[in-house]
Design a protein around this motif. Structure first.
Motif, short mmCIF file in Angstrom:
data_model
loop_
_atom_site.label_atom_id
_atom_site.label_comp_id
_atom_site.label_asym_id
_atom_site.label_seq_id
_atom_site.Cartn_x
_atom_site.Cartn_y
_atom_site.Cartn_z
N ASP A 140 31.58 36.51 31.86
CA ASP A 140 30.88 37.69 32.39
C ASP A 140 29.40 37.71 32.03
O ASP A 140 28.68 38.63 32.44
CB ASP A 140 31.54 38.97 31.87
CG ASP A 140 32.98 39.11 32.36
OD1 ASP A 140 33.22 38.78 33.53
OD2 ASP A 140 33.84 39.52 31.57
N SER A 162 40.11 43.48 34.79
CA SER A 162 39.03 44.47 34.73
C SER A 162 37.89 44.14 35.68
O SER A 162 36.99 44.94 35.88
CB SER A 162 38.49 44.55 33.30
OG SER A 162 37.94 43.29 32.90
N LEU A 163 37.91 42.96 36.28
CA LEU A 163 36.85 42.53 37.18
C LEU A 163 37.08 43.13 38.57
O LEU A 163 38.16 42.96 39.14
CB LEU A 163 36.82 41.00 37.25
CG LEU A 163 35.55 40.34 37.76
CD1 LEU A 163 34.40 40.62 36.80
CD2 LEU A 163 35.75 38.83 37.88
N LYS A 196 34.96 39.58 41.75
CA LYS A 196 35.83 38.41 41.58
C LYS A 196 35.66 37.44 42.74
O LYS A 196 35.61 36.22 42.54
CB LYS A 196 37.29 38.86 41.47
CG LYS A 196 38.27 37.71 41.21
CD LYS A 196 39.69 38.21 41.01
CE LYS A 196 39.84 38.95 39.69
NZ LYS A 196 41.26 39.24 39.37
N ASN A 231 41.48 38.04 35.22
CA ASN A 231 40.68 39.14 34.68
C ASN A 231 40.90 40.40 35.53
O ASN A 231 40.32 40.56 36.60
CB ASN A 231 39.19 38.75 34.67
CG ASN A 231 38.37 39.75 33.89
OD1 ASN A 231 38.82 40.85 33.57
ND2 ASN A 231 37.15 39.38 33.57
N ASN A 273 40.72 32.19 33.84
CA ASN A 273 40.23 33.43 33.23
C ASN A 273 39.65 34.37 34.27
O ASN A 273 39.83 35.60 34.21
CB ASN A 273 39.18 33.11 32.17
CG ASN A 273 39.78 32.47 30.94
OD1 ASN A 273 40.98 32.63 30.68
ND2 ASN A 273 38.99 31.74 30.18
#
Length: 528
Positions: A348, A470-471, A476, A468, A464
């Motif tokens: 990130d 939370s992305l 994404k 993910n 990853n």
């Protein structure tokens, strides 16, 4: 060109320079070139030299694949300055060289650097300290002790007594005829044990001209071994020697990006770049490198262990050498390595440089503030980059406290107390570390393993991004599109068709249905 590993010993940086210039002169292809309607023979362009030397450095075990093209250009400029090469008109001494079609050639004789002669008295003193007779290398009682500078390293009476009690208090009630162990005895045993272990790990017959026993300050070692947090980070008693609060806050901000930090971050584009510059400016303005000027030769020698089959040896040697550092330096090194390692692995993390990736930027920015010679050395940047790259990958193990060292000191002091040995530097009672070396592999096998390891790491990075939660979906998609552009083969292996990619986003596959094939009707003749 075969890469040879320069063995440990004094003036290793100079030996590496001489080997590199000799290899470049022997292997660089020469041919005819035309410039301004005139032909020149036995020469090469700057771009050709960059290509050839870049390939040599990346495949040389003394430097490794982390070498950048810009570093190669800088080295060629050093070659021009030191008359290893000259331009087609015979001019040299400047650093006027770029990655272009400018023509250069070799002079009649490329100069090799000579080894500086040591002062006779210093060499005599060093030989006395490192001799193998009865007054052996580690007869440390007669060495003048250098007291720690004002670094906030006030070994408090409480801390010193705690250390002494842990080591010499065993069986004290029942030891009627035992020798009394003084504070000086404890310090000299620490110095003796760490030097013996270091010599054994490096595999050298003598530590002469690599490190002087006077440079080993037992108080530093004892402090670094005991005054640590639960994570092994050195805790300083005098906070004036610590990193300023604003630097610590900035480092925490980037290390944990974008989750949380202790600052109220303004939301503007490029904020993370400003924070990074603040940290870089602080470390680059330090008066000396974190590994200190006096330990330069020691760490440069360990760089010759940084090979695939000697990785374990290099980690153990660096672990001991980092214990010799002043505690404020060791703490700064621990926090810096932890930050840049986390930043390099953070998917990130926004792009901090327009032309370089995060890992390359970390190495390029902080290498000279970790390792540097007091006098200018032409290979400083390359050697420092090699070391910082290795530290980033193994910092957790290298910068932890080795428990076996404490055990060895306790046993040695126990024998000293019971009279089995008379002086702290007499004989070694504890067993030394032993190493079983792996079979050395060829350069081709090493490259194949390196590629497979790198692909596995990149594949893990892709997973990853995929997992993910939370992305945001839009972000994404953007990251996956960027990943596909950079690593198309790895992306295709993970998403072999559009259906597998659509499954990730819950989209309907964009596959056109085959059109209906209409047969031509057969018309029967109306004639009978």
């Amino acid at each position: 060109m075969e890469s040879r590993s320069v063995p440990p010993g004094p003036y290793r940086a100079t030996k590496l320079w001489n080997e590199l210039t000799t290899s470049f002169r022997a292997g660089m292809p020469l041919r005819k070139h035309r410039q301004h309607f005139k032909k020149y023979g036995n020469c090469f362009t700057a771009g050709e030299a960059v290509d050839w030397l870049y390939d040599l450095l990346r495949n040389n075990s003394n430097f490794g694949p982390e070498v950048t093209r810009q570093q190669t250009i800088q080295l060629l400029r050093k070659f021009l300055k030191n008359h290893v090469i000259e331009d087609i008109k015979g001019r040299w001494g400047s650093e006027n060289l770029d990655d272009n079609s400018q023509l250069f050639r070799f002079p009649a004789n490329s100069p090799l650097k000579t080894f500086p002669r040591r002062h006779p008295e210093l060499r005599k003193h060093s030989m006395e300290n490192f001799s193998k007779d009865n007054d052996s290398v580690f007869k440390l009682r007669n060495l003048s002790r250098r007291t720690p500078k004002k670094l906030g390293l006030h070994l408090s009476q409480e801390n010193t007594e705690k250390m002494n009690c842990e080591i010499i208090n065993e069986d004290q009630e029942n030891s009627v005829g035992n020798r009394e162990i003084s504070k000086e005895d404890v310090e000299e045993v620490w110095r003796y044990i760490i030097l013996i272990y270091l010599q054994t790990i490096l595999g050298v017959s003598s530590l002469e001209e690599v490190i002087n026993p006077k440079q080993v300050i037992p108080q530093y070692i004892m402090y670094n071994m005991t005054s640590t947090s639960k994570h092994g980070i050195v805790i300083l008693q005098d906070k004036s020697d610590d990193l300023p609060h604003w630097v610590l806050s900035a480092m925490k901000c980037l290390a944990n990006w974008p989750r949380s930090n202790d600052m109220n971050n303004p939301a503007y584009a490029g904020f993370e770049r400003d924070v990074f510059r603040t940290i870089a400016d602080y470390f680059l303005d330090l008066p000396e490198p974190l590994l200190t000027f006096e330990y330069y030769e020691l760490f440069v020698n360990i760089l010759g262990l940084l090979q695939p089959h000697l990785e374990r040896v290099a980690i153990d040697a660096l672990q001991l050498c980092c214990l010799l550092l002043p505690p404020p330096n060791r703490r700064k090194l621990q926090l810096l390595m932890r930050m840049i390692s986390q930043m390099s692995q953070n998917v990130d993390m926004p792009q901090l440089h327009d032309a370089m990736g995060t890992r390359s930027l970390m190495i390029c920015t902080f290498s000279r503030c970790v390792l540097c010679c007091a006098e200018e050395v032409d290979l400083d940047e390359l050697l420092a980059s090699r070391l910082v790259s290795f530290l980033m990958d193994h910092h957790q193990e290298i910068l932890q406290v080795p428990s076996y060292l404490q055990t060895a000191v306790e046993k040695h002091l126990d024998y000293l107390k019971k009279g089995h040995i008379k002086n702290p530097g007499d004989g070694l009672i504890v067993s030394l570390p032993t190493y079983s070396y792996c079979k050395q592999i060829s350069a081709r096998e090493f490259d194949e393993q390196k590629v497979s390891t790198s692909q596995a790491a990149i594949g893990e990075l892709l997973e990853n991004i995929i997992k993910n939660k939370s992305l945001p979906l839009k972000e994404k998609r953007k990251k996956l599109k960027q990943f596909q552009k950079e690593y198309p083969l790895i992306y295709q292996k993970r998403f072999p068709n559009t259906e597998s990619e659509a499954t990730l986003f819950g989209d309907k596959p964009t596959i056109k249905q085959p059109m209906l094939s209409l047969r031509k009707p057969k018309f029967r003749s109306l004639r009978y």
